[in-house]
Design an enzyme around this catalytic site. Sequence first.
Site, PDB file in Angstrom:
ATOM      1  N   ARG A   1       0.814  -1.238   0.000  1.00 51.89           N
ATOM      2  CA  ARG A   1       0.000   0.000   0.000  1.00 51.89           C
ATOM      3  C   ARG A   1       0.835   1.270   0.000  1.00 51.89           C
ATOM      4  NH1 ARG A   1      -3.293  -2.999   3.787  1.00 51.89           N
ATOM      5  NH2 ARG A   1      -4.955  -3.992   2.595  1.00 51.89           N
TER       6      ARG A   1
ATOM      7  N   LYS B   1       3.504  11.456 -11.580  1.00 56.58           N
ATOM      8  CA  LYS B   1       2.623  10.626 -12.407  1.00 56.58           C
ATOM      9  C   LYS B   1       3.311   9.287 -12.626  1.00 56.58           C
ATOM     10  CE  LYS B   1      -0.226  13.696 -15.215  1.00 56.58           C
ATOM     11  NZ  LYS B   1      -0.489  14.183 -16.582  1.00 56.58           N
TER      12      LYS B   1
ATOM     13  N   GLU C   1      10.250  17.622 -25.107  1.00 56.07           N
ATOM     14  CA  GLU C   1       9.607  17.990 -23.830  1.00 56.07           C
ATOM     15  C   GLU C   1      10.200  19.302 -23.292  1.00 56.07           C
ATOM     16  OE1 GLU C   1       6.962  16.452 -22.815  1.00 56.07           O
ATOM     17  OE2 GLU C   1       7.100  14.281 -23.144  1.00 56.07           O
TER      18      GLU C   1
ATOM     19  N   LYS D   1       8.175  22.735 -14.504  1.00 57.72           N
ATOM     20  CA  LYS D   1       7.282  21.617 -14.165  1.00 57.72           C
ATOM     21  C   LYS D   1       6.882  21.708 -12.692  1.00 57.72           C
ATOM     22  CE  LYS D   1       5.822  17.047 -14.757  1.00 57.72           C
ATOM     23  NZ  LYS D   1       5.921  15.784 -15.432  1.00 57.72           N
TER      24      LYS D   1
ATOM     25  N   GLU E   1      -3.970  17.224 -11.630  1.00 59.28           N
ATOM     26  CA  GLU E   1      -4.495  17.604 -12.945  1.00 59.28           C
ATOM     27  C   GLU E   1      -5.994  17.861 -12.940  1.00 59.28           C
ATOM     28  OE1 GLU E   1      -2.355  15.820 -16.269  1.00 59.28           O
ATOM     29  OE2 GLU E   1      -4.213  15.854 -17.413  1.00 59.28           O
TER      30      GLU E   1
ATOM     31  N   ARG F   1      -2.523  21.664 -14.727  1.00 52.83           N
ATOM     32  CA  ARG F   1      -1.502  20.674 -15.094  1.00 52.83           C
ATOM     33  C   ARG F   1      -1.711  20.097 -16.491  1.00 52.83           C
ATOM     34  NH1 ARG F   1       1.417  15.935 -11.479  1.00 52.83           N
ATOM     35  NH2 ARG F   1       2.691  15.160 -13.198  1.00 52.83           N
TER      36      ARG F   1
ATOM     37  N   ASN G   1       0.345  18.588 -21.212  1.00 51.38           N
ATOM     38  CA  ASN G   1       0.049  17.573 -22.229  1.00 51.38           C
ATOM     39  C   ASN G   1      -0.042  18.150 -23.636  1.00 51.38           C
ATOM     40  OD1 ASN G   1      -0.098  15.353 -20.468  1.00 51.38           O
ATOM     41  ND2 ASN G   1      -2.116  16.031 -19.792  1.00 51.38           N
TER      42      ASN G   1
ATOM     43  N   HIS H   1       0.053  15.836 -26.692  1.00 54.14           N
ATOM     44  CA  HIS H   1      -0.096  14.448 -26.245  1.00 54.14           C
ATOM     45  C   HIS H   1      -1.339  13.762 -26.810  1.00 54.14           C
ATOM     46  CE1 HIS H   1       3.137  15.583 -23.615  1.00 54.14           C
ATOM     47  NE2 HIS H   1       3.134  14.444 -22.972  1.00 54.14           N
TER      48      HIS H   1
ATOM     49  N   HIS I   1      -0.175  10.491 -28.265  1.00 56.02           N
ATOM     50  CA  HIS I   1      -0.560   9.182 -27.718  1.00 56.02           C
ATOM     51  C   HIS I   1      -1.258   8.344 -28.788  1.00 56.02           C
ATOM     52  CE1 HIS I   1      -0.429  10.412 -23.166  1.00 56.02           C
ATOM     53  NE2 HIS I   1       0.760  10.255 -23.705  1.00 56.02           N
TER      54      HIS I   1
ATOM     55  N   HIS J   1       8.312   8.218 -27.381  1.00 57.31           N
ATOM     56  CA  HIS J   1       7.282   9.078 -26.801  1.00 57.31           C
ATOM     57  C   HIS J   1       7.543  10.555 -27.139  1.00 57.31           C
ATOM     58  CE1 HIS J   1       4.378  10.662 -23.943  1.00 57.31           C
ATOM     59  NE2 HIS J   1       5.341  11.401 -23.407  1.00 57.31           N
TER      60      HIS J   1
HETATM   61  P1  NAD Z   1      12.715   4.976 -22.083  1.00 61.68           P
HETATM   62  O1  NAD Z   1      12.544   4.895 -20.642  1.00 61.68           O
HETATM   63  O2  NAD Z   1      12.218   3.857 -22.924  1.00 61.68           O
HETATM   64  O3  NAD Z   1      14.274   5.194 -22.396  1.00 61.68           O
HETATM   65  C1  NAD Z   1      14.696   5.297 -23.724  1.00 61.68           C
HETATM   66  C2  NAD Z   1      15.834   4.316 -24.056  1.00 61.68           C
HETATM   67  O4  NAD Z   1      17.058   4.828 -23.538  1.00 61.68           O
HETATM   68  C3  NAD Z   1      15.672   2.945 -23.455  1.00 61.68           C
HETATM   69  O5  NAD Z   1      16.114   1.994 -24.371  1.00 61.68           O
HETATM   70  C4  NAD Z   1      16.587   2.984 -22.236  1.00 61.68           C
HETATM   71  O6  NAD Z   1      17.030   1.713 -21.837  1.00 61.68           O
HETATM   72  C5  NAD Z   1      17.713   3.813 -22.757  1.00 61.68           C
HETATM   73  N1  NAD Z   1      18.512   4.541 -21.784  1.00 61.68           N
HETATM   74  C6  NAD Z   1      18.100   5.108 -20.632  1.00 61.68           C
HETATM   75  N2  NAD Z   1      19.089   5.825 -20.101  1.00 61.68           N
HETATM   76  C7  NAD Z   1      20.159   5.692 -20.907  1.00 61.68           C
HETATM   77  C8  NAD Z   1      21.469   6.221 -20.897  1.00 61.68           C
HETATM   78  N3  NAD Z   1      21.868   7.087 -19.963  1.00 61.68           N
HETATM   79  N4  NAD Z   1      22.308   5.863 -21.893  1.00 61.68           N
HETATM   80  C9  NAD Z   1      21.898   5.030 -22.895  1.00 61.68           C
HETATM   81  N5  NAD Z   1      20.660   4.523 -22.968  1.00 61.68           N
HETATM   82  C10 NAD Z   1      19.800   4.866 -21.978  1.00 61.68           C
HETATM   83  O7  NAD Z   1      12.058   6.307 -22.682  1.00 61.68           O
HETATM   84  P2  NAD Z   1      11.969   7.794 -22.127  1.00 61.68           P
HETATM   85  O8  NAD Z   1      11.918   8.641 -23.328  1.00 61.68           O
HETATM   86  O9  NAD Z   1      12.952   8.063 -21.086  1.00 61.68           O
HETATM   87  O10 NAD Z   1      10.541   7.830 -21.397  1.00 61.68           O
HETATM   88  C11 NAD Z   1       9.351   7.649 -22.120  1.00 61.68           C
HETATM   89  C12 NAD Z   1       8.285   7.193 -21.158  1.00 61.68           C
HETATM   90  O11 NAD Z   1       8.070   8.200 -20.176  1.00 61.68           O
HETATM   91  C13 NAD Z   1       6.953   6.937 -21.811  1.00 61.68           C
HETATM   92  O12 NAD Z   1       6.446   5.715 -21.352  1.00 61.68           O
HETATM   93  C14 NAD Z   1       6.081   8.092 -21.332  1.00 61.68           C
HETATM   94  O13 NAD Z   1       4.742   7.765 -21.263  1.00 61.68           O
HETATM   95  C15 NAD Z   1       6.675   8.374 -20.002  1.00 61.68           C
HETATM   96  N6  NAD Z   1       6.440   9.750 -19.528  1.00 61.68           N
HETATM   97  C16 NAD Z   1       5.941   9.928 -18.296  1.00 61.68           C
HETATM   98  C17 NAD Z   1       5.749  11.202 -17.805  1.00 61.68           C
HETATM   99  C18 NAD Z   1       5.278  11.402 -16.404  1.00 61.68           C
HETATM  100  O14 NAD Z   1       4.968  12.531 -16.024  1.00 61.68           O
HETATM  101  N7  NAD Z   1       5.236  10.371 -15.590  1.00 61.68           N
HETATM  102  C19 NAD Z   1       6.064  12.312 -18.598  1.00 61.68           C
HETATM  103  C20 NAD Z   1       6.595  12.104 -19.859  1.00 61.68           C
HETATM  104  C21 NAD Z   1       6.771  10.814 -20.333  1.00 61.68           C
HETATM  105  N1  GLY Z   2       3.953  14.927 -18.549  1.00 62.91           N
HETATM  106  C1  GLY Z   2       2.708  15.436 -18.146  1.00 62.91           C
HETATM  107  C2  GLY Z   2       2.562  15.622 -16.679  1.00 62.91           C
HETATM  108  O1  GLY Z   2       3.434  15.305 -15.909  1.00 62.91           O
HETATM  109  O2  GLY Z   2       1.553  16.080 -16.251  1.00 62.91           O
END
Ligand code: NAD
Ligand code: GLY
Length: 362
Positions: free
Chosen positions: A119, A141, A183, A225, A235, A239, A243, A246, A250, A263
Amino acid sequence: MNTVQVETPGGAYPIHIAPGRLDALAQSIPDDATAIAIVTNTTVAALYGDRAQAALARTGKPVLRIELPDGEAHKDWQTLNLIFDGLLSNRLDRKAVLVALGGGVIGDMCGFAASSYMRGVRFLQVPTTLLAQVDSSVGGKTAINHPLGKNMIGAFYQPIAVDIDTDVLGTLPAREISAGLAEVVKYGLIIDRDFLVWCENNISALRALEPEAIAYAIRRSCELKALVVSQDERESGLRAILNLGHTFGHAIESGLGYGQWLHGEAVGCGMVQAAELSVLVLGLPQAEAQRVRALVEAIGCPVQPPDLGLQRWLDLMQVDKKTEGGQLRFVLLSELGKACVQSAPQPALRQVLDKAAAAAPA
Ligand code: NAD
Ligand code: GLY
């Protein structure tokens, strides 16, 4: 070192930004932690797993490592369960601390696991992609994907700290840097015109990861942010401007299959479409929409969306957390640096999608 403070009802915490921060992770682990579980993937583990583990071992606490398969396609229930398998089989208790070492996929999954294991246990974000350093690690998030929609299952759950080591960006492929920059420029487009102009003037330095430029871009993105999420953690209003792009993005990600477009690439292209829609709905000057397109192109992201077919676009976009009572809502720009959330008349939306389809290569 730069420190940015995040204040939300769900938790207040620092973001530490510094080259070499990976070696100082022990500083972010609370004294009463009973054990530490690093959640990472096979790619990041090979690059930084041992260093992070050695740094955390300096706390004198047991450090466990859980390695997941790499990729957006694994951001699902099955992979999430591997985290719980690791935590339970090693009998981690409620005072354990999880450490998300990786990009946004790892951060989102580790955070979701932390929100529900026993939890709720504490977790630390150690983002290793540019996208995760400027966006996903901040604000709480967490989520996994569902075949019918991106990030549809999740929770708001804040980390205890975010530790950003700018040096680790050196091993990122260029395509991932471009995706992260989408971003970064997003913040300029929605909330800070001066930052937008700074980004336009520093594209080469940013793409080349010049230390001063990238450190400033990360800090400013985190500040912006933090400013937004501190006013609206869950949100209920403001907030949603985070997006921008997005709703289109998406749809691209789930329409093509998770992992085909990154992404950040989908968001970048989506911002170009959102700017086109803003011209029709809010009277954003066409020259400003053109400026958005030029910027997204200059950071190295695609600007031509895939041709998913009009009806499929509309169906995919319906599965969006901003949709209310079946009514699609978009983040639109009344001017560069100023965003709002509102519905768009169907003919305007169709015009944007038709224009993109007409420009798509046969
Ligand atoms: P990812 O986590 O898939 O990383 C991209 C690639 O880079 C992967 O293959 C990873 O293994 C590799 N990698 C990571 N660090 C590395 C490094 N230092 N050197 C070499 N390779 C490395 O993708 P991302 O772009 O980091 O994140 C995308 C995800 O984030 C999506 O799922 C998206 O929905 C999510 N997201 C969430 C929020 C939020 O607010 N929670 C906001 C934006 C995006
Ligand atoms: N990336 C969108 C949010 O964090 O709200």
